[in-house]
Design an enzyme around this catalytic site. Structure first.
Site, PDB file in Angstrom:
ATOM      1  N   ASP A  43      28.988 -21.851  10.505  1.00  0.00           N
ATOM      2  CA  ASP A  43      28.237 -22.549  11.548  1.00  0.00           C
ATOM      3  C   ASP A  43      28.708 -24.000  11.614  1.00  0.00           C
ATOM      4  O   ASP A  43      28.252 -24.858  10.850  1.00  0.00           O
ATOM      5  CB  ASP A  43      26.734 -22.468  11.274  1.00  0.00           C
ATOM      6  CG  ASP A  43      26.178 -21.064  11.472  1.00  0.00           C
ATOM      7  OD1 ASP A  43      26.957 -20.089  11.344  1.00  0.00           O
ATOM      8  OD2 ASP A  43      24.972 -20.929  11.728  1.00  0.00           O
TER       9      ASP A  43
ATOM     10  N   LYS B  69      22.315 -18.296  19.324  1.00  0.00           N
ATOM     11  CA  LYS B  69      21.424 -18.329  18.165  1.00  0.00           C
ATOM     12  C   LYS B  69      20.398 -19.432  18.354  1.00  0.00           C
ATOM     13  O   LYS B  69      20.749 -20.583  18.624  1.00  0.00           O
ATOM     14  CB  LYS B  69      22.208 -18.568  16.869  1.00  0.00           C
ATOM     15  CG  LYS B  69      21.314 -18.744  15.639  1.00  0.00           C
ATOM     16  CD  LYS B  69      22.118 -18.902  14.351  1.00  0.00           C
ATOM     17  CE  LYS B  69      21.225 -19.243  13.159  1.00  0.00           C
ATOM     18  NZ  LYS B  69      21.975 -19.343  11.894  1.00  0.00           N
TER      19      LYS B  69
ATOM     20  N   LYS C 110      24.905 -22.138  19.151  1.00  0.00           N
ATOM     21  CA  LYS C 110      23.677 -22.269  18.349  1.00  0.00           C
ATOM     22  C   LYS C 110      22.963 -23.558  18.725  1.00  0.00           C
ATOM     23  O   LYS C 110      23.595 -24.597  18.933  1.00  0.00           O
ATOM     24  CB  LYS C 110      24.047 -22.258  16.870  1.00  0.00           C
ATOM     25  CG  LYS C 110      22.896 -22.482  15.897  1.00  0.00           C
ATOM     26  CD  LYS C 110      23.402 -22.410  14.456  1.00  0.00           C
ATOM     27  CE  LYS C 110      22.343 -22.826  13.458  1.00  0.00           C
ATOM     28  NZ  LYS C 110      22.841 -22.788  12.056  1.00  0.00           N
TER      29      LYS C 110
END
Length: 247
Positions: free
Chosen positions: A99, A207, A173
């Site tokens: 990430d 996400k 995300k």
């Protein structure tokens, strides 16, 4: 629907942030890792220096829980080379998901070529090693227009360079969960920000991280279309309770 299949159980506090010494904080991290194994969550999201520990515990338990970690966390201001070096070390230590914190301040300053380069190189590194890559855009630091533009930029780079079968492995995300907002405004995912991301990131998955604290909120996010939810209150959410966690 099994809510646990969507949950990235998350523990990212440093010793200072947690108010603990090294051994105490390792113990907390181990607790989160073990909980992810016991509960059968999709993934345990842990700091880079805890990746090897998580992998070891998961393999010893013969669990299918994935190990995720954060790259250039939480501000995303490092050079591309530094981002890639950190990611390579995490890959070597057994991370399944990477990430990356996108350099959103550089994006806001108009440094679009730099953003394109880090998205390209970070995504390439992850996909070359069969990893899932997520780009954290920090919605609380962006206007609605910037959320839309950065989500679309990530999408455009990935769609232009990589094959369609790779799209499901590259996420946009929402948040680090550590951004400091004024006036107690949300610092993570909101329904409003997630809708903007979904509209502009597709066909890439999204996400929702930070701010999802109840089963109903998680269910709402999934209904909107998110594929993963990052939370440090995964067990409470899975059990239909409200998490007291701030992330």
């Amino acid at each position: 629907m099994n809510i646990r299949d969507y949950l990235d159980s998350t523990y990212l506090k440093t010793n200072v942030q947690a108010g603990l010494d090294e051994n105490e904080n390792i113990a907390v991290a181990k607790g989160f890792i073990q909980e992810a194994i016991d509960e059968g969550f999709k993934l345990i999201m842990i700091r880079p220096d805890r990746v090897a520990l998580a992998k070891q515990m998961i393999e010893a338990a013969q669990s299918k829980v994935l190990v995720g970690t954060v790259i250039d966390f939480p501000e995303g201001k490092s050079t591309i080379d530094k981002k890639l070096a950190e990611a390579r070390e995490c890959i070597q230590n057994g991370a399944d998901d990477l990430d990356f914190v996108c350099n959103y301040e550089a994006f806001k300053a108009g440094e679009i070529d730099l953003i394109k380069e880090e998205i390209l190189k970070g995504t390439q590194l992850g996909l070359d090693h069969n990893k899932t890559v997520k780009w954290i855009i920090e919605v609380a630091a962006l206007s609605d227009l910037q959320i839309a533009q950065l989500s679309a930029l990530i999408k455009d780079v990935v769609v232009a360079i990589f094959k369609p079968e790779s799209y499901s492995s590259v996420f946009v995300k929402s948040s680090t969960g550590f951004y400091k907002t004024e006036n107690n405004l949300p610092n993570g995912a909101t329904v409003h920000s997630i809708k903007i991301m979904l509209e502009n990131a597709l066909p890439l998955p999204v996400k929702a991280a930070g701010g999802v604290r109840t089963y109903d909120e998680a269910k709402q996010m999934i209904k909107l279309g998110v594929k993963r939810i990052g939370t440090s209150g995964a067990k409470a959410i899975a059990n239909g309770e409200e998490s007291s966690s701030q992330y």
